[in-house]
Write a protein that holds these residues in place. Structure first.
Motif, PDB file in Angstrom:
ATOM      1  N   ALA A  80       0.815  -1.212   0.000  1.00  0.00           N
ATOM      2  CA  ALA A  80       0.000   0.000   0.000  1.00  0.00           C
ATOM      3  C   ALA A  80       0.851   1.266   0.000  1.00  0.00           C
ATOM      4  O   ALA A  80       0.620   2.190   0.770  1.00  0.00           O
ATOM      5  CB  ALA A  80      -0.923  -0.029   1.214  1.00  0.00           C
ATOM      6  N   VAL A  81       1.855   1.322  -0.837  1.00  0.00           N
ATOM      7  CA  VAL A  81       2.661   2.549  -0.939  1.00  0.00           C
ATOM      8  C   VAL A  81       2.420   3.187  -2.297  1.00  0.00           C
ATOM      9  O   VAL A  81       1.978   2.532  -3.232  1.00  0.00           O
ATOM     10  CB  VAL A  81       4.163   2.264  -0.746  1.00  0.00           C
ATOM     11  N   LYS A  82       2.772   4.480  -2.381  1.00  0.00           N
ATOM     12  CA  LYS A  82       2.516   5.183  -3.637  1.00  0.00           C
ATOM     13  C   LYS A  82       3.395   4.666  -4.762  1.00  0.00           C
ATOM     14  O   LYS A  82       2.935   4.438  -5.872  1.00  0.00           O
ATOM     15  CB  LYS A  82       2.755   6.686  -3.427  1.00  0.00           C
ATOM     16  N   ASN A  83       4.675   4.533  -4.479  1.00  0.00           N
ATOM     17  CA  ASN A  83       5.586   4.094  -5.530  1.00  0.00           C
ATOM     18  C   ASN A  83       6.313   2.807  -5.139  1.00  0.00           C
ATOM     19  O   ASN A  83       7.388   2.869  -4.578  1.00  0.00           O
ATOM     20  CB  ASN A  83       6.664   5.152  -5.811  1.00  0.00           C
ATOM     21  N   PRO A  84       5.725   1.668  -5.426  1.00  0.00           N
ATOM     22  CA  PRO A  84       6.454   0.430  -5.150  1.00  0.00           C
ATOM     23  C   PRO A  84       7.784   0.453  -5.915  1.00  0.00           C
ATOM     24  O   PRO A  84       7.810   0.886  -7.078  1.00  0.00           O
ATOM     25  CB  PRO A  84       5.538  -0.661  -5.689  1.00  0.00           C
ATOM     26  N   CYS A  85       8.853   0.059  -5.290  1.00  0.00           N
ATOM     27  CA  CYS A  85      10.144   0.260  -5.954  1.00  0.00           C
ATOM     28  C   CYS A  85      11.200  -0.735  -5.480  1.00  0.00           C
ATOM     29  O   CYS A  85      11.075  -1.361  -4.440  1.00  0.00           O
ATOM     30  CB  CYS A  85      10.646   1.668  -5.685  1.00  0.00           C
ATOM     31  N   VAL A  86      12.253  -0.861  -6.291  1.00  0.00           N
ATOM     32  CA  VAL A  86      13.489  -1.526  -5.864  1.00  0.00           C
ATOM     33  C   VAL A  86      14.485  -0.403  -5.701  1.00  0.00           C
ATOM     34  O   VAL A  86      14.713   0.364  -6.625  1.00  0.00           O
ATOM     35  CB  VAL A  86      14.023  -2.491  -6.932  1.00  0.00           C
ATOM     36  N   VAL A  87      15.071  -0.273  -4.535  1.00  0.00           N
ATOM     37  CA  VAL A  87      15.920   0.886  -4.306  1.00  0.00           C
ATOM     38  C   VAL A  87      17.139   0.473  -3.486  1.00  0.00           C
ATOM     39  O   VAL A  87      17.066  -0.389  -2.624  1.00  0.00           O
ATOM     40  CB  VAL A  87      15.109   1.996  -3.605  1.00  0.00           C
ATOM     41  N   GLU A  88      18.274   1.077  -3.822  1.00  0.00           N
ATOM     42  CA  GLU A  88      19.497   0.775  -3.088  1.00  0.00           C
ATOM     43  C   GLU A  88      19.743   1.853  -2.046  1.00  0.00           C
ATOM     44  O   GLU A  88      19.834   3.041  -2.379  1.00  0.00           O
ATOM     45  CB  GLU A  88      20.693   0.704  -4.031  1.00  0.00           C
ATOM     46  N   VAL A  89      19.810   1.436  -0.812  1.00  0.00           N
ATOM     47  CA  VAL A  89      19.931   2.379   0.283  1.00  0.00           C
ATOM     48  C   VAL A  89      20.983   1.837   1.250  1.00  0.00           C
ATOM     49  O   VAL A  89      21.086   0.624   1.418  1.00  0.00           O
ATOM     50  CB  VAL A  89      18.570   2.510   1.022  1.00  0.00           C
ATOM     51  N   PRO A  90      21.793   2.715   1.871  1.00  0.00           N
ATOM     52  CA  PRO A  90      22.731   2.219   2.871  1.00  0.00           C
ATOM     53  C   PRO A  90      21.985   1.529   4.013  1.00  0.00           C
ATOM     54  O   PRO A  90      20.897   1.972   4.404  1.00  0.00           O
ATOM     55  CB  PRO A  90      23.421   3.478   3.373  1.00  0.00           C
ATOM     56  N   LEU A  91      22.552   0.487   4.536  1.00  0.00           N
ATOM     57  CA  LEU A  91      21.931  -0.229   5.643  1.00  0.00           C
ATOM     58  C   LEU A  91      21.857   0.679   6.871  1.00  0.00           C
ATOM     59  O   LEU A  91      22.651   1.600   7.019  1.00  0.00           O
ATOM     60  CB  LEU A  91      22.737  -1.485   5.976  1.00  0.00           C
ATOM     61  N   GLY A  92      20.908   0.399   7.717  1.00  0.00           N
ATOM     62  CA  GLY A  92      20.745   1.215   8.914  1.00  0.00           C
ATOM     63  C   GLY A  92      19.642   2.250   8.752  1.00  0.00           C
ATOM     64  O   GLY A  92      19.313   2.976   9.688  1.00  0.00           O
TER      65      GLY A  92
END
Lengths: 418, 469
Positions: free
Chosen positions: A252-264
């Motif tokens: 239920a999010v606006k933009n379902p996505c695959v995203v690279e983010v720093p851990l933490g």
């Protein structure tokens, strides 16, 4: 937000033609392989990986350096034969990060596999890919062919003493084959089911030889680490776990996505900043972290950090996050989880084979919310035995989400009828 | 090394399995799936507690200073739930089951005091049409294989312990399908076409693999006053019948029991064995060929036909002792005693399952020790009243030593003495494979070859019974 720019795995995504090796090379690809062949040896390269603090991205979060070290050390075996396996049997529902890597940058993965194999001393590497990934198999086959022409794979890689052959092995899409010993059985031509441990695959794996099995995303990090050094990698991410991670936000999010983010990163930040927040008119109920086998994060857990931490209340798992809003019927979710595990259990041990089946049966009868006290007791018993007595972790996974749901949403699930 | 079990110190060897240490020290741990050689840790019933965690004792190796608890609330909870889950999938109606009172699942349920089955949905809980499908789903994975005359398989009663898969010398079985749909069977669920050594039926904990039998017919023949039913008793069964029926503790008691359940004459198979040995010796002496294969193991004959057909002609063409003796009884003996051979029913009580496949018309029935046990239980006789008896004096072997053929190597030894020939012996399929691979390449040259499929010979035959508990 300087850290937002940190891109390791996704740096080339959308910028190069994934099916063209030259574009990858001109974007700086295969430089790490050159560097390794010319300036480094397996020991120094392993040192960098250990410094980097890279953890397995498949779900368990085991330190990659340690795993590779134990395989590298095993050279004493008579013929010195070893194997490296890239685990691409991604079949956790809602998880498609490895597929995205192959789709967008297969050569980075390939470079990682070559480097990792040379580090552990394997002369043969397998890419164990989910049989449903037809397109990705083709992409990889093409990529391997291109790399072979450039002498990145072969008897003498870049005319050095190192040699490696890569084989793409297509599984049949069984969930259990993502478990490393089941995966090894599958490559050996046996039934895909887990083996007793010890011996661990690092000592006695594929065809009885020392074998390193690593998740595709883990491997895709290795070229960057070799190129920029382990220390630089360790600076990214949180104190407890280094580096970046591919997150998949769905539901239920606006933009379902695959995203690279720093851990933490905090769960809330991930949902708000990267996925555009909750869809209009909907209200956050809970989020499932880590695919079908993941635990449920409630509203009070929203500021938890997403990182690999053995003590974490909610483990990160594969990094797939399913955001559930309050309009969802919990019974449907229960049924979908249980029918997945009922289908994917290998059938080897009693609690998992029979327990997942009975749990599914009860979930099916639970659809209208009417349940007898007998069933409530049965649910508790099955969840307990799945959690405590199964042969491999799949049984435990089958119980996690269900247990969390039963513990937190009793009112919604049961309308007790006696 | 030392380990602590239930707060007591015990000695253990490096690499030993926890279960083995417990067993040696008489600490009882219930198990279902394991056999002597194979421990896969499937049934999760042999769990013990190590530092608060449950581990399976059957495939965990000991390490120094290990501390184990074998009885606790947690452990019995795990055992109870897992057993109940197994029972929920076990469609048996115990009373009609061939393994009733000889069933390990039944024994375990009694031991663990299972009182009701939580996990089976009740009829009133199944309301909608979709839910009724659940019941069908439960039944859909039943495979019944009755395509042969020796072994009957019903997956309805199977607990998927994989003993048969592990124990089968020719690896006929495997798991088919996944998850709750798992059934044990031959590849692609084809009917069984194997060498019928019967080890699977002997080791099956439940009634999933049993002897295919005509027990009701045998009982009817026993009760038929017009017929003279005679028993041929295989010397290999004397020591094991006690596991079926503890009251039968000697050969003479067994013969007395057989007479009590209706066998008019009980013959010693030793007579037939001598007939067979004499025939074999004659053939060996008259044959100029080398590498003659003895034929007294019917399962081995099937093995050669299936896996090494090029050696089929080397097999000595001599029938089983049971066959020869049945033929003798129906011809010479019947005419001597002036009995109409049509009224004679010859029942061989044997430790071999493959004889059921290889039997011809003279021999009316072959029953295993397990089946004999069932007949005795069905007849419900009072053992107090049974007197010791001895074999019928009409047909006795001249020499007791000929009964050595029930162990591997016995027949070859006797024949080698008689014919002064060289011999080699193979015990079990692994050794047989080695010998025949050597033979195919011409690396072995001898006069007599004796092979037994069941390791140790007929004393460990597939028709034998096991000690339970």
């Amino acid at each position: 937000m300087a850290k937002k720019e940190t891109k390791i795995i996704t740096k080339n995504w959308g910028k190069i033609n994934p099916q063209n090796i030259d574009e990858y090379i001109s974007a700086g690809g295969y430089q790490s392989l050159f560097k390794f062949v010319k300036e480094m040896n397996p020991e120094t390269a392993l040192g960098e990986i250990k410094i980097s603090g890279l953890c397995g991205r498949g779900g368990a979060g085991f330190p990659t350096g340690l795993k590779m070290e134990s395989v590298q050390k095993e050279s004493a075996a008579a013929d010195g034969e070893k194997y490296f396996i890239c685990n691409l049997d991604e079949s956790e529902p809602g998880t498609y990060k490895d597929r995205a890597i192959v789709d967008s940058d297969p050569h980075m993965l390939l470079e990682g596999i070559i480097l990792a194999s040379l580090i552990v001393g394997a002369k043969k590497a397998f890419i164990y890919i989910n049989g449903n990934y037809r397109k990705q198999i083709e992409i990889l086959e093409k990529a391997v062919e291109q790399a072979r022409k450039k002498v990145f794979i072969g008897q003498e890689i870049l005319h050095s003493k190192y040699g490696l052959d890569i084989e793409i092995f297509s599984g049949a899409g069984a969930y259990i084959c993502g478990e490393e010993t089941a995966l090894i059985n599958s490559i050996e031509g046996k039934r895909g089911e887990p083996r007793t441990r010890p011996p661990f695959p690092t000592q006695c794996g594929l065809f009885g030889k020392p074998t390193a099995v690593n998740n595709a995303e883990t491997i895709a990090n290795i070229p960057w680490i070799i190129e920029n050094g382990g220390a630089a990698y360790a600076k990214i991410g949180s104190k407890k776990s280094a580096g970046t991670k591919l997150f998949i936000v769905n539901g239920a999010v606006k933009n379902p996505c695959v995203v690279e983010v720093p851990l933490g990163i905090k769960l809330n930040d991930l949902i708000e900043k990267y996925a555009g927040g909750i869809q209009r008119g909907k209200e956050f109920w809970f989020a499932q972290v880590g695919g079908s086998s993941g635990r449920l994060a409630l509203e009070k857990d929203l500021d938890m950090k997403l990182e690999y931490d053995r003590e974490a209340k909610i483990p990160l798992g594969s990094g797939a996050i399913l955001v559930v809003d309050k309009t969802v019927d919990i019974h449907e979710l229960l049924l979908s989880w249980t029918s997945f595990f009922r289908r994917e259990s290998c059938g080897k041990c009693v609690p998992c084979r029979e327990g997942t089946f009975r749990l599914w049966e009860i979930a099916k009868r639970l659809q209208d919310g009417e349940v007898s006290e007998r069933d409530v007791a049965a649910i508790q018993d099955i969840l307990w035995t799945l959690n405590n007595t199964t042969f491999c972790p799949l049984g435990k996974f089958a119980a996690t989400a269900f247990s969390d749901a039963v513990a937190n949403f009793q009112k919604e699930i049961y309308k007790l009828s006696r | 090394m030392k380990i602590k079990i239930n707060n007591k110190n015990y000695k253990a060897e490096e690499g030993e399995l926890l279960y083995a240490v417990c067993k040696r020290n008489k600490i009882k741990i219930p198990t279902l799936c394991g056999t002597k050689e194979h421990h896969e840790g499937l049934c999760r019933i042999c769990v013990v507690e190590q530092g608060g965690r449950l581990v399976t004792s059957c495939n965990t190796k000991v390490c120094d200073g290990m501390e184990i608890v074998t009885e606790s609330e947690k452990i019995s909870k795990a055992r109870r739930i897992n057993l109940e889950l197994l029972w929920a999938d076990h469609a048996g109606k115990c009373v009609t089951c061939k393994k009733n009172r000889r069933c390990e699942l039944q024994n375990l349920a009694e031991d663990q005091k299972i009182e009701n089955f939580h996990f089976i949905p009740r009829k009133e809980e199944m309301t909608g049409g979709e839910e009724l499908d659940l019941l069908k789903d439960n039944r859909s994975r039943v495979v019944v294989d009755e395509g042969n005359s020796a072994i009957l398989r019903t997956t309805e009663l199977c607990v998927e312990c994989r003993r048969c898969i592990n124990i089968c010398p020719t690896k006929e079985f495997s798991f088919n399908n996944r998850a709750g749909d798992v059934v044990v069977g031959a590849p692609y669920e084809k009917p069984l076409d194997c060498i019928f050594c019967g080890q699977c039926a002997k080791n099956c904990p439940t009634g999933a693999i049993t002897d295919k039998n005509d027990l009701q017919k045998v009982i009817a023949e026993l009760d038929d006053l017009k017929k003279m039913t005679v028993a041929l008793v295989d010397p290999a069964i004397f020591e094991t019948i006690i596991f079926e029926q503890p009251e039968i503790n000697s050969k003479n008691k067994l013969i007395g029991t057989l007479e009590a359940i209706g066998f008019e004459k009980v013959f010693d198979l030793g007579f037939g064995i001598e007939l067979a040995l004499q025939k074999m010796a004659d053939k060996i002496k008259s044959s100029g060929k080398n590498n003659l294969i003895l034929s007294h193991c019917p399962s081995f004959n099937l093995y050669i036909e299936k896996y090494y057909p090029q050696f089929k002609n080397n097999i000595l063409d001599v029938e089983n002792p049971d066959e020869l003796m049945a033929e003798f009884i129906k011809n010479q003996y019947a005419s001597e005693q002036k009995i109409n051979p049509e009224n004679i029913v010859v029942v061989s009580i044997s430790s071999c399952v493959a004889k059921k496949i290889k039997k011809s018309d003279n021999l009316d029935y072959v029953i295993t020790v397990r089946e004999l046990g069932r007949i005795i239980r069905q007849k419900n006789i009072k053992f107090k009243d049974i007197k010791n008896s001895d074999f019928n004096k009409d047909l006795l072997p001249k020499n007791e030593s000929s009964k050595g053929i029930i162990k591997t190597g016995g027949a070859a030894e006797i024949l080698a003495k008689k014919t002064k020939a060289k011999y080699i012996v193979a015990d079990g399929v692994d050794q047989i494979k080695n010998i025949f691979n050597d033979l195919s390449k011409g690396r072995v040259e001898t006069k007599i070859i004796e092979c037994m499929i069941c390791e140790g010979g007929c004393v460990n035959g597939g028709g034998q019974t096991r000690k339970l508990k």
